[in-house]
Scaffold this active site. Structure first.
Site, PDB file in Angstrom:
ATOM      1  N   ARG A   1     -82.342  13.613  34.461  1.00  0.00           N
ATOM      2  CA  ARG A   1     -82.071  13.053  35.660  1.00  0.00           C
ATOM      3  C   ARG A   1     -81.976  13.990  36.965  1.00  0.00           C
ATOM      4  O   ARG A   1     -81.173  14.613  37.055  1.00  0.00           O
ATOM      5  CB  ARG A   1     -81.000  11.929  35.708  1.00  0.00           C
ATOM      6  CG  ARG A   1     -80.624  10.941  37.054  1.00  0.00           C
ATOM      7  CD  ARG A   1     -79.685  12.097  37.970  1.00  0.00           C
ATOM      8  NE  ARG A   1     -79.186  11.179  39.048  1.00  0.00           N
ATOM      9  CZ  ARG A   1     -78.602  11.552  40.254  1.00  0.00           C
ATOM     10  NH1 ARG A   1     -78.334  12.994  40.280  1.00  0.00           N
ATOM     11  NH2 ARG A   1     -78.250  10.953  41.272  1.00  0.00           N
TER      12      ARG A   1
ATOM     13  N   THR B   1     -74.705  14.393  50.985  1.00  0.00           N
ATOM     14  CA  THR B   1     -74.131  14.181  49.473  1.00  0.00           C
ATOM     15  C   THR B   1     -73.903  12.748  49.302  1.00  0.00           C
ATOM     16  O   THR B   1     -73.902  11.930  50.356  1.00  0.00           O
ATOM     17  CB  THR B   1     -72.735  14.994  49.632  1.00  0.00           C
ATOM     18  OG1 THR B   1     -72.061  14.385  50.564  1.00  0.00           O
ATOM     19  CG2 THR B   1     -72.933  16.446  50.269  1.00  0.00           C
ATOM     20  N   GLY B   2     -73.810  12.423  47.990  1.00  0.00           N
ATOM     21  CA  GLY B   2     -73.377  11.161  47.757  1.00  0.00           C
ATOM     22  C   GLY B   2     -74.461  10.613  46.720  1.00  0.00           C
ATOM     23  O   GLY B   2     -75.075  11.339  46.072  1.00  0.00           O
TER      24      GLY B   2
ATOM     25  N   THR C   1     -72.729  18.041  44.688  1.00  0.00           N
ATOM     26  CA  THR C   1     -73.444  18.670  45.875  1.00  0.00           C
ATOM     27  C   THR C   1     -72.815  19.176  47.066  1.00  0.00           C
ATOM     28  O   THR C   1     -71.717  18.860  47.633  1.00  0.00           O
ATOM     29  CB  THR C   1     -74.129  17.284  46.602  1.00  0.00           C
ATOM     30  OG1 THR C   1     -74.588  16.560  45.728  1.00  0.00           O
ATOM     31  CG2 THR C   1     -75.329  17.715  47.597  1.00  0.00           C
TER      32      THR C   1
ATOM     33  N   GLY D   1     -81.463  13.941  41.256  1.00  0.00           N
ATOM     34  CA  GLY D   1     -81.130  13.306  42.329  1.00  0.00           C
ATOM     35  C   GLY D   1     -82.156  13.434  43.528  1.00  0.00           C
ATOM     36  O   GLY D   1     -83.022  13.728  43.473  1.00  0.00           O
ATOM     37  N   ASP D   2     -81.140  13.431  44.870  1.00  0.00           N
ATOM     38  CA  ASP D   2     -81.900  13.426  46.027  1.00  0.00           C
ATOM     39  C   ASP D   2     -82.026  15.176  46.416  1.00  0.00           C
ATOM     40  O   ASP D   2     -82.918  15.493  47.180  1.00  0.00           O
ATOM     41  CB  ASP D   2     -81.338  12.764  46.956  1.00  0.00           C
ATOM     42  CG  ASP D   2     -79.580  12.878  47.137  1.00  0.00           C
ATOM     43  OD1 ASP D   2     -79.154  13.473  46.132  1.00  0.00           O
ATOM     44  OD2 ASP D   2     -79.071  12.761  48.176  1.00  0.00           O
TER      45      ASP D   2
ATOM     46  N   GLY E   1     -77.362   9.863  45.051  1.00  0.00           N
ATOM     47  CA  GLY E   1     -78.811  10.309  45.362  1.00  0.00           C
ATOM     48  C   GLY E   1     -80.006   9.310  45.313  1.00  0.00           C
ATOM     49  O   GLY E   1     -80.823   9.305  46.150  1.00  0.00           O
TER      50      GLY E   1
HETATM   51  N1  GLY Z   1     -76.290  13.656  46.050  1.00  0.00           N
HETATM   52  C1  GLY Z   1     -76.462  14.315  44.505  1.00  0.00           C
HETATM   53  C2  GLY Z   1     -76.999  13.681  43.498  1.00  0.00           C
HETATM   54  O1  GLY Z   1     -77.230  12.321  43.754  1.00  0.00           O
HETATM   55  O2  GLY Z   1     -77.603  14.110  42.548  1.00  0.00           O
END
Ligand code: GLY
Length: 362
Positions: free
Chosen positions: A238, A261-262, A210, A240-241, A264
Site C-alpha cells: 500500500r 500528513t494524515g 509522515t 499513500g499520498d 493519504g
Molecule cells: N499521509 C501518509 C499516508 O497516508 O501514507
C-alpha cells in the site's frame, strides 16, 4: 549597523547596494522553512530539528532542495519517530515499507520512491531518482536496487524494539484466533490500529506517519520533501499520498509549495497539494488555499465508514503551504492530537497552532 537590522538583513541588503549600510534597500524574501510537528520535535538525540538544520544550510547558500532533504533525515533516522524512516511502524506483515518524494522549484524536477524496504532515509533515494534518472517514481524492489546502486546502505530490517512491539500488539488485537475473511480482516486491522491510537499507544499523527518540509530562500527559490512509513500496519505494498506528486507534495517554483500528513487516501482523491498550489497561483493566502483543499476533502467524504457520528470526516488531514513571498500556513481538518506545526525563520524555530476547518476531533 542600525540596531533594528538583523545581521542577515544587513548582509542581504548591503550586498545589493555595496558595502554602505546607510543606503539600505530591503529586498528579497524572508527565508522560511515549515514542517509538520515531526520537523520541530524530533531531533534524533542531537541539538537541532529538521527545520533548524534546513534553515541553517539554506541560509548559508546550500540549495533549498538539498537543505530540506538534509533536514528530514533527522526525523527519518530518529528511532523514536514511529511515523517516518527507521523505526517507522511496519506493514501488516511486520515489514517497514517507506515512501518519499521531493520536488525542486528552480529546476522543475521531482523524484519519488514508494514501498521501499531496508533504507532508513527514503528522501535521499527520492532525490537520487530526481537527479540521476529520467523517471519520477521507483517502487518496491526496483527502488531498493536503485538505492543500492546509488551507494545507500540497505539494512535487513528497519524495525526498532518500539515499532516491533507495537506491531505485535496490533497482531494480538486483530488475530486472536487467526484471520477473518480478507475484507473484514482489513477493516478489523484498521479498527485495531485506531483502538491503539485511542488507547494512547500510538500518536494519531504517527498512525498515518509522515513529515513534510518546504522552504523558500531569500532569492525566492522553493523546494519541498515529504517522507513517511505510511499508514501503520497497511496491506503490504500500500502506498499513500506521500510519494505521489500533487498529493503528498507539490512545488511550483514560480508560485509556492504544499505538502500533507494524515489520511493519504483522502488526499489522493483530491490531489490536494497540487490544488493548493493552484489556489496560491490565483493569489490566495496559504491559509485560505489550505482551507479550500480541506473543504474539498470534506465534500468528497461520503462513505459512511469514513464519517463519525456527527457526519464529519472520521480522520485527520493536515496541509502545510508557503508561497514565493515567504507567507505560510499550517491547516488541519481538526486541531486535535499534535495540533501544531513548525516554522523556522531568522528568529529561530517555533511551534505554531494549526488552523482547523472543523471543531473538535475526528
Ligand atoms: N499521509 C501518509 C499516508 O497516508 O501514507
Amino acid at each position: 549597523m542600525p540596531s533594528k537590522l538583523s545581521r542577515r538583513q544587513f548582509l542581504t541588503t548591503s550586498a545589493v547596494v555595496g558595502a554602505s549600510p546607510t543606503l539600505i534597500v530591503p529586498q528579497g524574501v524572508k527565508p522560511v522553512v515549515i514542517s509538520d510537528v515531526s520537523g520541530i520535535r524530533f531531533k534524533n538525540g542531537g541539538p537541532v530539528s529538521s527545520i533548524e538544520k534546513a534553515f541553517e544550510l539554506m541560509t548559508r547558500g546550500t540549495r533549498v532542495i538539498d537543505s530540506v532533504v538534509a533536514g528530514v533525515q533527522i526525523p527519518e533516522n530518529d528511532p523514536e519517530e514511529t511515523g517516518i524512516g527507521y523505526g517507522g511502524l511496519p506493514n501488516a506483515e511486520g515489514v517497514v515499507q517507506l515512501d518519499a518524494c521531493c520536488m525542486d522549484g528552480p529546476t522543475k524536477r521531482a523524484g519519488g520512491v514508494a514501498a521501499i524496504e531496508g533504507v532508513r532515509t527514503p528522501s535521499v533515494v527520492a532525490k537520487a531518482v530526481m537527479e540521476n534518472t529520467d523517471h519520477h517514481l521507483l517502487v518496491g524492489e526496483g527502488a531498493q536496487k536503485f538505492a543500492r546502486l546509488m551507494g545507500v546502505p540497505i539494512e535487513a530490517d528497519l524495525n526498532t524494539e518500539k515499532s516491533r512491539s507495537l506491531w505485535l500488539e496490533w497482531k494480538r488485537r486483530i488475530d486472536p484466533s487467526h484471520y477473518l475473511d480478507p475484507e473484514k480482516r482489513a477493516e478489523e486491522g484498521y479498527r485495531a490500529g485506531l483502538s491503539m491510537v485511542a488507547d494512547g499507544l500510538i500518536a494519531e499523527d504517527h498512525f498515518w506517519g509522515t513529515t513534510n518540509c518546504s522552504a523558500v530562500n531569500d532569492k525566492g527559490e522553493i523546494a519541498g520533501v515529504t517522507t513517511t512509513s505510511g499508514l501503520s500496519f497497511k496491506i503490504p505494498g500500500r502506498t499513500g499520498d506521500s510519494p505521489i506528486l500533487g498529493a503528498g507534495l507539490y512545488v511550483d517554483g514560480d508560485v509556492g509549495a504544499a505538502g500533507s500528513t494524515g489520511r493519504g487516501e483522502a488526499n489522493l482523491y483530491g490531489l490536494c497539494s497540487f490544488f493548493i498550489v493552484e489556489k496560491l497561483r490565483e493569489g490566495l493566502h496559504p491559509k485560505d488555499a489550505g482551507m479550500e483543499a480541506l473543504k474539498r476533502v470534506q465534500a468528497n467524504t461520503v462513505e459512511k465508514r469514513l464519517l463519525n457520528d456527527r457526519g464529519l470526516p472520521a480522520f485527520n488531514l493536515r496541509f502545510f503551504a508557503l508561497n514565493k513571498k515567504g507567507e505560510y500556513a499550517g491547516v488541519a481538518m481538526y486541531a486535535s492530537g499534535e495540533a501544531v506545526y513548525g516554522v523556522c525563520t531568522d528568529n529561530g524555530a517555533e511551534e505554531r497552532p494549526l488552523e482547523p476547518l472543523l471543531e473538535g476531533g475526528p
